[in-house]
Design a protein around this motif. Sequence first.
Motif, PDB file in Angstrom:
ATOM      1  N   ILE A 416       0.871  -1.175   0.000  1.00 30.37           N
ATOM      2  CA  ILE A 416       0.000   0.000   0.000  1.00 30.37           C
ATOM      3  C   ILE A 416       0.907   1.223   0.000  1.00 30.37           C
ATOM      4  CG2 ILE A 416      -1.653   1.348   1.347  1.00 30.37           C
ATOM      5  CD1 ILE A 416      -2.825  -1.268   2.377  1.00 30.37           C
ATOM      6  N   LYS A 417       0.669   2.132  -0.922  1.00 29.51           N
ATOM      7  CA  LYS A 417       1.524   3.310  -1.024  1.00 29.51           C
ATOM      8  C   LYS A 417       0.701   4.560  -1.276  1.00 29.51           C
ATOM      9  CE  LYS A 417       4.060   3.492  -4.773  1.00 29.51           C
ATOM     10  NZ  LYS A 417       4.964   3.108  -5.883  1.00 29.51           N
ATOM     11  N   LYS A 418       1.320   5.702  -1.102  1.00 27.42           N
ATOM     12  CA  LYS A 418       0.651   6.977  -1.313  1.00 27.42           C
ATOM     13  C   LYS A 418       0.225   7.126  -2.776  1.00 27.42           C
ATOM     14  CE  LYS A 418       3.175   9.634   2.204  1.00 27.42           C
ATOM     15  NZ  LYS A 418       4.138  10.748   2.423  1.00 27.42           N
ATOM     16  N   ASP A 419      -0.904   7.815  -2.945  1.00 29.71           N
ATOM     17  CA  ASP A 419      -1.387   8.148  -4.284  1.00 29.71           C
ATOM     18  C   ASP A 419      -1.952   9.559  -4.233  1.00 29.71           C
ATOM     19  OD1 ASP A 419      -2.235   7.126  -7.096  1.00 29.71           O
ATOM     20  OD2 ASP A 419      -4.067   8.010  -6.267  1.00 29.71           O
ATOM     21  N   GLU A 420      -1.478  10.409  -5.114  1.00 31.04           N
ATOM     22  CA  GLU A 420      -1.873  11.822  -5.065  1.00 31.04           C
ATOM     23  C   GLU A 420      -3.376  12.011  -5.245  1.00 31.04           C
ATOM     24  OE1 GLU A 420      -0.001  14.332  -4.226  1.00 31.04           O
ATOM     25  OE2 GLU A 420       1.751  13.035  -3.990  1.00 31.04           O
ATOM     26  N   LYS A 421      -3.983  11.210  -6.088  1.00 32.84           N
ATOM     27  CA  LYS A 421      -5.399  11.394  -6.392  1.00 32.84           C
ATOM     28  C   LYS A 421      -6.312  10.738  -5.361  1.00 32.84           C
ATOM     29  CE  LYS A 421      -4.770  11.790 -11.405  1.00 32.84           C
ATOM     30  NZ  LYS A 421      -5.128  11.202 -12.733  1.00 32.84           N
ATOM     31  N   ARG A 422      -5.984   9.502  -4.978  1.00 28.55           N
ATOM     32  CA  ARG A 422      -6.889   8.730  -4.128  1.00 28.55           C
ATOM     33  C   ARG A 422      -6.448   8.661  -2.678  1.00 28.55           C
ATOM     34  NH1 ARG A 422      -8.025   3.156  -7.236  1.00 28.55           N
ATOM     35  NH2 ARG A 422      -9.511   2.962  -5.509  1.00 28.55           N
ATOM     36  N   GLY A 423      -5.254   9.135  -2.401  1.00 34.93           N
ATOM     37  CA  GLY A 423      -4.728   9.058  -1.040  1.00 34.93           C
ATOM     38  C   GLY A 423      -3.873   7.838  -0.820  1.00 34.93           C
ATOM     39  N   GLY A 424      -4.280   6.721  -1.412  1.00 38.43           N
ATOM     40  CA  GLY A 424      -3.506   5.488  -1.304  1.00 38.43           C
ATOM     41  C   GLY A 424      -3.956   4.482  -2.339  1.00 38.43           C
ATOM     42  N   LYS A 425      -3.073   3.574  -2.711  1.00 43.78           N
ATOM     43  CA  LYS A 425      -3.437   2.532  -3.670  1.00 43.78           C
ATOM     44  C   LYS A 425      -2.754   1.228  -3.307  1.00 43.78           C
ATOM     45  CE  LYS A 425       0.097   3.792  -7.110  1.00 43.78           C
ATOM     46  NZ  LYS A 425       0.327   4.130  -8.541  1.00 43.78           N
ATOM     47  N   LEU A 426      -3.388   0.154  -3.701  1.00 48.50           N
ATOM     48  CA  LEU A 426      -2.885  -1.186  -3.440  1.00 48.50           C
ATOM     49  C   LEU A 426      -2.134  -1.681  -4.669  1.00 48.50           C
ATOM     50  CD1 LEU A 426      -3.007  -3.503  -1.319  1.00 48.50           C
ATOM     51  CD2 LEU A 426      -5.043  -4.329  -2.515  1.00 48.50           C
ATOM     52  N   GLU A 427      -0.876  -2.082  -4.465  1.00 47.75           N
ATOM     53  CA  GLU A 427      -0.037  -2.579  -5.559  1.00 47.75           C
ATOM     54  C   GLU A 427       0.123  -4.086  -5.413  1.00 47.75           C
ATOM     55  OE1 GLU A 427       1.282  -0.965  -8.041  1.00 47.75           O
ATOM     56  OE2 GLU A 427       1.048   1.142  -7.503  1.00 47.75           O
ATOM     57  N   PHE A 428       0.115  -4.783  -6.564  1.00 48.30           N
ATOM     58  CA  PHE A 428       0.237  -6.235  -6.515  1.00 48.30           C
ATOM     59  C   PHE A 428       1.566  -6.744  -7.054  1.00 48.30           C
ATOM     60  CE2 PHE A 428      -4.467  -5.843  -6.481  1.00 48.30           C
ATOM     61  CZ  PHE A 428      -4.690  -6.479  -5.272  1.00 48.30           C
ATOM     62  N   GLY A 429       2.511  -5.853  -7.270  1.00 51.54           N
ATOM     63  CA  GLY A 429       3.809  -6.270  -7.767  1.00 51.54           C
ATOM     64  C   GLY A 429       4.856  -6.251  -6.667  1.00 51.54           C
ATOM     65  N   THR A 430       6.097  -6.064  -7.069  1.00 56.33           N
ATOM     66  CA  THR A 430       7.200  -5.933  -6.127  1.00 56.33           C
ATOM     67  C   THR A 430       7.805  -4.542  -6.281  1.00 56.33           C
ATOM     68  OG1 THR A 430       8.660  -6.982  -7.745  1.00 56.33           O
ATOM     69  CG2 THR A 430       7.780  -8.368  -6.011  1.00 56.33           C
ATOM     70  N   GLU A 431       8.403  -4.040  -5.229  1.00 60.13           N
ATOM     71  CA  GLU A 431       9.007  -2.713  -5.284  1.00 60.13           C
ATOM     72  C   GLU A 431      10.246  -2.690  -4.413  1.00 60.13           C
ATOM     73  OE1 GLU A 431       7.789   2.003  -4.880  1.00 60.13           O
ATOM     74  OE2 GLU A 431       6.291   0.458  -5.235  1.00 60.13           O
ATOM     75  N   VAL A 432      11.324  -2.152  -4.987  1.00 61.45           N
ATOM     76  CA  VAL A 432      12.566  -1.964  -4.240  1.00 61.45           C
ATOM     77  C   VAL A 432      12.564  -0.541  -3.692  1.00 61.45           C
ATOM     78  CG1 VAL A 432      15.078  -1.922  -4.364  1.00 61.45           C
ATOM     79  CG2 VAL A 432      13.802  -3.588  -5.721  1.00 61.45           C
ATOM     80  N   VAL A 433      12.594  -0.431  -2.362  1.00 58.68           N
ATOM     81  CA  VAL A 433      12.622   0.874  -1.706  1.00 58.68           C
ATOM     82  C   VAL A 433      14.042   1.116  -1.209  1.00 58.68           C
ATOM     83  CG1 VAL A 433      11.658   2.303   0.130  1.00 58.68           C
ATOM     84  CG2 VAL A 433      10.214   0.602  -1.018  1.00 58.68           C
ATOM     85  N   THR A 434      14.653   2.205  -1.675  1.00 58.95           N
ATOM     86  CA  THR A 434      16.063   2.458  -1.400  1.00 58.95           C
ATOM     87  C   THR A 434      16.251   3.866  -0.855  1.00 58.95           C
ATOM     88  OG1 THR A 434      16.651   1.005  -3.246  1.00 58.95           O
ATOM     89  CG2 THR A 434      18.376   2.461  -2.422  1.00 58.95           C
TER      90      THR A 434
END
Length: 510
Positions: A416-434
């Motif tokens: 779950i990450k920030k989204d400018e339009k909706r406030g937040g969105k659910l992602e179903f992939g992978t993400e590298v946070v660095t």
Amino acid sequence: MYRLCAGCKITMDNNRKVSDSRVDVVLIGAGIMSATLGVMLKELQPDINIEIFERLDVLAAESSDAMNNAGTGHSAFCELNYTPQRPDGSIEIKKAINIAEQFEISKEFWAFLIENDYVSSPKDFIVKVPHMSFVWGADNVTYLKKRQEALTKHHFFKGMLYSEDREQLKQWIPLIMEGRNDTEKVSATYMDIGTDVNFGTLTRILFDKLSKQPGVNLHINHDVEDINRKRDGSWQVKVKDKITGECRKVNTTFVFVGAGGGALPLLQKSGIRESRGFGGFPVSGQWLVCRNEDVIKQHNAKVYGKASVGSPPMSVPHLDSRLVNGKKELLFGPYAGFSTRFLKKGSLLDLFKSIKFNNIRPLLSVGLHEMALTKYLISQVLQSPADRLKALQDYYPNAKAEDWTLDNAGQRVQIIKKDEKRGGKLEFGTEVVTSADGTISALLGASPGASTSVPIMITLLERCFKTKITSPAWQDKLRQMIPSYGQSLSKDEALADATRERTSKVLGLD
């Protein structure tokens, strides 16, 4: 005191003192991601010092374990969720091409492992199993035909067969066709070059080799409790030995958090700005596992269908031939569920502890906008044995309840990450946070996960070792490990064909 990990050949000393002096790299979590990164770093820089910490007493026991994931070499041959239908009826194949390319890159690295004696035999972890999609109903049949036509225009999907002929389908998938209504409109695609991958076995093999190299220490039963940045920009990792209760602090210049569902809480503890706004939505899973050897012998394919509306990608139903620890298995599922745990062997408080001031809005927004997913998960949790059998019989009409048992699959934490339009969105992939300075990195998310572990780790190296990766020595070694590095397999058909031919031969898939 020495302990031998169940299912692996690695002997470790639980009481060995972890040095308080600085090391080059700390890897948190003993899964396929840490194993891949560890091997890559040791190949790129042989004198590097690496400390690896795993909270459990065995390796690869969470997401990487064979029974905790699909084992599908995700190459988009059969996974219908990678090829959505546009409003105009056409098929979007961009994601399928991207995933197929990433899997080809993973196979290149695995071929390197074979050629350099990391793995004695490719059959220890990868075998050839046809990948198929199967649908029923006029609309779905039309969709599948369009999908096959769209995909086969790209060289990654050459050779994908399509059929509505029932006699042909009986040859490909006898269990699925037996007892099916003759008037029902059905179709399937067939890709002969699909694979089944035991990521748990591969992970343990890599750690076995890695832990025997100088400068590498692997610690099981060690729980990472905190990660703090020091004034000089390095990191101090607080680790607790779960056997002795001893707490230690390890100083390092780079941290990788590859702890599956446990990555988010540790990333939050690091306090880096890039971690703000991230939340997690845990989804559990279960399999029906066939116990009838006669039934198991009759099926030899990974057959994926269409997911229910609102379901997460990890819940795409499939009747799945597997090779687990040298034994052929047949699984159906996974059935999704909900748990507040972030790990299969985690705490019921995991979800609640992950809620922070900076991610409350994205979490609430997703809760508001993802009602279809919520309803789907509730329906899955409330399923009876008869409901689960009915879902299986949609694929295998003659299935009998007494031939199948219910087993728990893995636990996944969707992003779950920030989204400018909706406030937040659910992602179903992978993400590298660095972090901005590249000194700490964490992998969040799930599907397609392990199948794309190699390109994911290449991305991490490019972000976190920017100076070293441009050096001639690292560039040369990267091209030894992944000969297509720096080139596009999706755009260069001749290169893609030559790469696939070579890796198939080395991996015993030809």
